[in-house]
Design a protein around this motif. Structure first.
Motif, PDB file in Angstrom:
ATOM      1  N   SER A  84       0.853  -1.199   0.000  1.00 31.65           N
ATOM      2  CA  SER A  84       0.000   0.000   0.000  1.00 31.65           C
ATOM      3  C   SER A  84       0.885   1.244   0.000  1.00 31.65           C
ATOM      4  CB  SER A  84      -0.916   0.014   1.225  1.00 31.65           C
ATOM      5  OG  SER A  84      -0.160   0.346   2.381  1.00 31.65           O
ATOM      6  N   VAL A  85       0.306   2.351  -0.451  1.00 25.51           N
ATOM      7  CA  VAL A  85       1.044   3.617  -0.494  1.00 25.51           C
ATOM      8  C   VAL A  85       1.493   3.999   0.923  1.00 25.51           C
ATOM      9  CG1 VAL A  85       0.884   6.083  -1.028  1.00 25.51           C
ATOM     10  CG2 VAL A  85      -0.153   4.400  -2.579  1.00 25.51           C
ATOM     11  N   ASP A  86       0.600   3.843   1.900  1.00 23.23           N
ATOM     12  CA  ASP A  86       0.953   4.208   3.276  1.00 23.23           C
ATOM     13  C   ASP A  86       2.075   3.323   3.834  1.00 23.23           C
ATOM     14  OD1 ASP A  86      -0.893   6.179   3.253  1.00 23.23           O
ATOM     15  OD2 ASP A  86      -2.427   5.076   4.369  1.00 23.23           O
ATOM     16  N   HIS A  97      10.908  12.308   6.407  1.00 21.25           N
ATOM     17  CA  HIS A  97       9.504  12.325   5.989  1.00 21.25           C
ATOM     18  C   HIS A  97       9.343  13.037   4.644  1.00 21.25           C
ATOM     19  CE1 HIS A  97       5.275  13.604   5.862  1.00 21.25           C
ATOM     20  NE2 HIS A  97       5.056  12.454   6.485  1.00 21.25           N
ATOM     21  N   ALA A  98       9.980  14.180   4.503  1.00 18.16           N
ATOM     22  CA  ALA A  98       9.829  14.966   3.276  1.00 18.16           C
ATOM     23  C   ALA A  98      10.400  14.218   2.063  1.00 18.16           C
ATOM     24  CB  ALA A  98      10.517  16.322   3.437  1.00 18.16           C
ATOM     25  N   VAL A  99      11.569  13.636   2.233  1.00 20.54           N
ATOM     26  CA  VAL A  99      12.203  12.926   1.128  1.00 20.54           C
ATOM     27  C   VAL A  99      11.418  11.662   0.776  1.00 20.54           C
ATOM     28  CG1 VAL A  99      14.297  11.678   0.443  1.00 20.54           C
ATOM     29  CG2 VAL A  99      14.491  13.896   1.593  1.00 20.54           C
ATOM     30  N   ALA A 100      10.986  10.946   1.807  1.00 19.67           N
ATOM     31  CA  ALA A 100      10.201   9.728   1.562  1.00 19.67           C
ATOM     32  C   ALA A 100       8.896  10.071   0.853  1.00 19.67           C
ATOM     33  CB  ALA A 100       9.914   9.015   2.886  1.00 19.67           C
ATOM     34  N   ALA A 130       5.578   9.268  -3.736  1.00 20.59           N
ATOM     35  CA  ALA A 130       4.662   9.844  -4.736  1.00 20.59           C
ATOM     36  C   ALA A 130       5.097   9.449  -6.146  1.00 20.59           C
ATOM     37  CB  ALA A 130       4.620  11.362  -4.596  1.00 20.59           C
ATOM     38  N   GLY A 131       6.393   9.453  -6.407  1.00 20.06           N
ATOM     39  CA  GLY A 131       6.891   9.047  -7.720  1.00 20.06           C
ATOM     40  C   GLY A 131       6.579   7.589  -7.996  1.00 20.06           C
ATOM     41  N   GLU A 132       6.818   6.732  -7.011  1.00 20.23           N
ATOM     42  CA  GLU A 132       6.533   5.293  -7.192  1.00 20.23           C
ATOM     43  C   GLU A 132       5.032   5.065  -7.377  1.00 20.23           C
ATOM     44  OE1 GLU A 132       9.242   3.275  -7.320  1.00 20.23           O
ATOM     45  OE2 GLU A 132       7.887   1.691  -8.019  1.00 20.23           O
ATOM     46  N   ARG A 133       4.251   5.762  -6.564  1.00 19.76           N
ATOM     47  CA  ARG A 133       2.778   5.664  -6.639  1.00 19.76           C
ATOM     48  C   ARG A 133       2.280   6.002  -8.049  1.00 19.76           C
ATOM     49  NH1 ARG A 133       0.486  10.813  -4.138  1.00 19.76           N
ATOM     50  NH2 ARG A 133       1.218  11.460  -6.198  1.00 19.76           N
ATOM     51  N   ASP A 134       2.899   7.013  -8.675  1.00 23.61           N
ATOM     52  CA  ASP A 134       2.490   7.469 -10.007  1.00 23.61           C
ATOM     53  C   ASP A 134       3.155   6.665 -11.125  1.00 23.61           C
ATOM     54  OD1 ASP A 134       1.090   9.336  -8.588  1.00 23.61           O
ATOM     55  OD2 ASP A 134       1.933  11.083  -9.625  1.00 23.61           O
ATOM     56  N   HIS A 135       3.836   5.596 -10.747  1.00 31.27           N
ATOM     57  CA  HIS A 135       4.570   4.754 -11.696  1.00 31.27           C
ATOM     58  C   HIS A 135       5.550   5.594 -12.516  1.00 31.27           C
ATOM     59  CE1 HIS A 135       5.140   0.736 -13.145  1.00 31.27           C
ATOM     60  NE2 HIS A 135       5.252   1.176 -14.371  1.00 31.27           N
ATOM     61  N   CYS A 136       6.090   6.570 -11.843  1.00 30.84           N
ATOM     62  CA  CYS A 136       7.120   7.426 -12.426  1.00 30.84           C
ATOM     63  C   CYS A 136       8.424   6.832 -11.900  1.00 30.84           C
ATOM     64  CB  CYS A 136       6.850   8.836 -11.901  1.00 30.84           C
ATOM     65  SG  CYS A 136       7.851  10.137 -12.546  1.00 30.84           S
ATOM     66  N   LYS A 137       8.787   5.673 -12.473  1.00 28.66           N
ATOM     67  CA  LYS A 137       9.814   4.823 -11.856  1.00 28.66           C
ATOM     68  C   LYS A 137      11.160   5.542 -11.679  1.00 28.66           C
ATOM     69  CE  LYS A 137       9.430   0.905 -10.960  1.00 28.66           C
ATOM     70  NZ  LYS A 137       8.920   0.193  -9.733  1.00 28.66           N
ATOM     71  N   ARG A 163      -1.731   6.597 -10.456  1.00 29.84           N
ATOM     72  CA  ARG A 163      -1.961   7.008  -9.072  1.00 29.84           C
ATOM     73  C   ARG A 163      -3.276   6.443  -8.541  1.00 29.84           C
ATOM     74  NH1 ARG A 163      -1.888  13.338  -7.823  1.00 29.84           N
ATOM     75  NH2 ARG A 163       0.177  12.967  -8.734  1.00 29.84           N
ATOM     76  N   ALA A 164      -4.320   6.587  -9.353  1.00 34.07           N
ATOM     77  CA  ALA A 164      -5.636   6.102  -8.921  1.00 34.07           C
ATOM     78  C   ALA A 164      -5.579   4.600  -8.648  1.00 34.07           C
ATOM     79  CB  ALA A 164      -6.678   6.420 -10.002  1.00 34.07           C
ATOM     80  N   LYS A 165      -4.889   3.883  -9.524  1.00 29.31           N
ATOM     81  CA  LYS A 165      -4.766   2.431  -9.367  1.00 29.31           C
ATOM     82  C   LYS A 165      -3.959   2.093  -8.102  1.00 29.31           C
ATOM     83  CE  LYS A 165      -4.158  -1.443 -12.580  1.00 29.31           C
ATOM     84  NZ  LYS A 165      -3.279  -2.411 -11.960  1.00 29.31           N
ATOM     85  N   ALA A 166      -2.863   2.827  -7.893  1.00 28.43           N
ATOM     86  CA  ALA A 166      -2.019   2.547  -6.726  1.00 28.43           C
ATOM     87  C   ALA A 166      -2.766   2.831  -5.424  1.00 28.43           C
ATOM     88  CB  ALA A 166      -0.743   3.383  -6.800  1.00 28.43           C
ATOM     89  N   LEU A 167      -3.572   3.901  -5.434  1.00 26.90           N
ATOM     90  CA  LEU A 167      -4.290   4.250  -4.208  1.00 26.90           C
ATOM     91  C   LEU A 167      -5.380   3.239  -3.896  1.00 26.90           C
ATOM     92  CD1 LEU A 167      -4.479   8.141  -4.632  1.00 26.90           C
ATOM     93  CD2 LEU A 167      -3.143   6.878  -2.924  1.00 26.90           C
ATOM     94  N   SER A 168      -5.961   2.647  -4.928  1.00 24.96           N
ATOM     95  CA  SER A 168      -7.038   1.686  -4.656  1.00 24.96           C
ATOM     96  C   SER A 168      -6.530   0.255  -4.546  1.00 24.96           C
ATOM     97  CB  SER A 168      -8.128   1.783  -5.728  1.00 24.96           C
ATOM     98  OG  SER A 168      -7.650   1.304  -6.968  1.00 24.96           O
ATOM     99  N   GLU A 169      -5.493  -0.072  -5.299  1.00 23.80           N
ATOM    100  CA  GLU A 169      -5.058  -1.473  -5.340  1.00 23.80           C
ATOM    101  C   GLU A 169      -3.669  -1.695  -4.758  1.00 23.80           C
ATOM    102  OE1 GLU A 169      -5.345  -2.820  -9.390  1.00 23.80           O
ATOM    103  OE2 GLU A 169      -7.281  -1.838  -9.673  1.00 23.80           O
ATOM    104  N   GLY A 170      -2.982  -0.625  -4.435  1.00 20.80           N
ATOM    105  CA  GLY A 170      -1.613  -0.755  -3.928  1.00 20.80           C
ATOM    106  C   GLY A 170      -0.597  -0.637  -5.048  1.00 20.80           C
TER     107      GLY A 170
END
Lengths: 345, 345
Positions: free
Chosen positions: B8-10, B31-34, B39-46, B314-321
């Motif tokens: 999960s994103v969290d 916290h800021a760097v993480a 956010a980049g990983e969540r957005d599949h901005c590898k 992002r939407a997919k990561a937030l709902s499905e991990g």
């Protein structure tokens, strides 16, 4: 050559101003418009030189520009200064607001000028150079007419949306770029159409969105932006910042309002002015000297800085005069004698 | 697939923050760097996701970034707000100054944030999106390392100089673009070198300034900007505004300072924030609704808006991990257990 006539910059200024006064512009407006047109001719930027006189007269003759508009300055005292051009040309509005913009940028470090409800035809470098002379960096942009499709699309929604940037240098000429975000000017496609030659690939798509080198299909379809999706994104930014954000026309509404692209567009413009001395202060560095390290290194490797050709032409024009053809001189004579009536001849 | 792990994103946020705390970053900095990495990983901005952890740890291990820097806000009360990152990462500095920037932009219509003396590795979209959430348009830019030659030149003087723009939209996602002004990333040329494949034409010149498709010659020469002379002009503007104007490093000095491009660059950053409601007020129009006319017309013709792929991911990561590979999970385990010591293994 027999066809060449030399005219001084000052003399051309007097003649162009006389043409606009004869055509009904108030003296202040005639002066501002003539000033920017003569600057274009002086810099051998022919597409923004005396060639533009006719377009200005046509929009005057059509009653689509206010000849005696008096720009109204609206100063909130904060970072955003506004000037309402009142349906007149953009140039008198810029001049009316320039001193306030310069003072505010120096005071706060950063200020914006919003020009509302203007007819726009001039190159943006004129304004950013005027601000660089005051020691300010600036960014200027405006929409135009929607002849350009966004990347991946086929419907023209974006204007040729010029963007200009100025940065002060120690010498007489600043660092300045000013370009359309379209890959080419619409007039260049028109020239290919008349000549019966194909346009280069990447300039346009046909009405179905397919790439085309046929100028007719291109004019019936849509032009493209420079730099593929990146250029398209920048052009979209210009629509949003200098159109939507100001509550002024974006390029599509500008085209709809004028009922076609034959006359000059009416819309707003946005100029951001930044004071490098304010921004650099805490660093203890001289921002202009820092900038020179980059700019002289670019020149030093033989790469050309933007606007260098203009500056060379300017120096020549100021010392030797401007070279015009007999046909251009004859047109000046006709416009000066007849004003708007010359359009009918 | 057996190789896929869902997190999960969290949960990923907790793990990445733990890695940075284990590696010596103060909790606020971790916290800021993480946050920006997740956010980049969540957005599949590898390229801006967990891949970046190692680069951050390497600069920490080299002692080239301050792990416990506390950003110092310097507010003149005018349009320019400054924050000194004190040799720490840029992200905590941005967060420390964001509220002041937002408040000032709303108050004056336009404000700038100068970030001084930071290590920079993150995508700029993160910051412009945060400002769009507050209803502000913004423009963000910074230099990097000088691997790019100006148009017509051969010596690398410019960075890959990213530029990002954000514009608020009524829905959950703003209009955002964020791109390098180089035609490609340096890492992409490196991948071609390892694969033994030629790079596309237009990416680079060799050390003599000749166009090359040989990755070795390209890495030994210079990369090129997008959009030929127009892209080169924009990249030069980024150097001037986000380097020289701030009195912070331009890309060449940043490279000289670090003694090569192996570690993250140290320089400044510039963010301009504009309040559309202030700019539009006198027009009586709603600038956001105006912007939607253009943006929905772009989408409506099937053209993709910038960042759309990210928002879908992002939407997919937030709902499905978030989906990670076994190798990526193993690396997280190793970093979390050992911190900087994991770099030696």
């Amino acid at each position: 050559m027999a066809d060449q006539h030399i005219i001084s910059v000052d003399r051309l200024m007097n003649r162009v101003q006389a043409i606009f006064e004869k055509s009904g512009l108030s003296p202040d407006n005639a002066h501002a418009v003539a000033h920017v047109i003569v600057a274009g001719e002086r810099d051998h930027c022919k597409s923004h030189g005396i060639y533009r006189i006719e377009g200005c007269l046509r929009v005057l003759a059509a009653g689509k520009v206010s000849p005696d508009a008096v720009p109204q300055l609206q100063d909130s005292g904060k970072a955003v200064i506004e000037v309402d051009a009142g349906g007149g040309f953009s140039n008198p509005a810029f001049y009316a607001a320039k001193d306030a913009l310069v003072a505010r940028a120096r005071e706060t470090g950063l200020a914006a000028l919003v020009i509302r409800d203007c007819l726009h035809f001039s190159a943006l470098w004129h304004d950013v150079e005027a601000l660089a002379e005051e020691g300010l960096a600036s960014l200027s942009m405006c929409p135009s007419y929607s002849f350009v499709a966004p990347a991946g699309g086929k419907e023209p929604l974006l204007g040729t949306n010029p963007i200009a940037f100025g940065w002060p240098r120690p010498g007489p000429t600043p660092y300045v770029f000013d370009f359309a975000t379209s890959v080419a000017a619409r007039g260049e496609i028109e020239l290919h159409r008349r000549a019966g030659t194909p346009i280069p690939e990447g300039w346009a798509v046909d009405r179905d969105g397919n790439p085309t080198t046929d100028p007719d299909a291109a004019l019936d379809g849509a032009m493209l932006t420079f730099g593929a999706h990146k250029g398209s994104a920048i052009s979209t930014m210009v629509e949003l910042l200098a159109g939507a954000m100001l509550g002024e026309f974006m390029s599509k509404e500008a085209l709809d309002f004028m009922g076609g692209g034959a006359l000059l567009p009416r819309h707003g413009a946005l100029i951001l002015a930044l004071d490098p001395q304010t921004f650099a202060k805490r660093s203890g560095r001289d921002p202009i000297a820092e900038g020179e390290k980059l700019l002289t290194a670019i020149s030093g490797q033989g790469a050309r800085l933007p606007s260098e050709r203009r500056f060379t032409a300017r120096a020549k024009a100021l010392s030797e005069g401007i070279v015009l053809t007999a046909a251009e001189m004859a047109q000046l004579d006709r416009f000066e004698a007849k004003g708007l009536a010359a359009l009918e001849g």
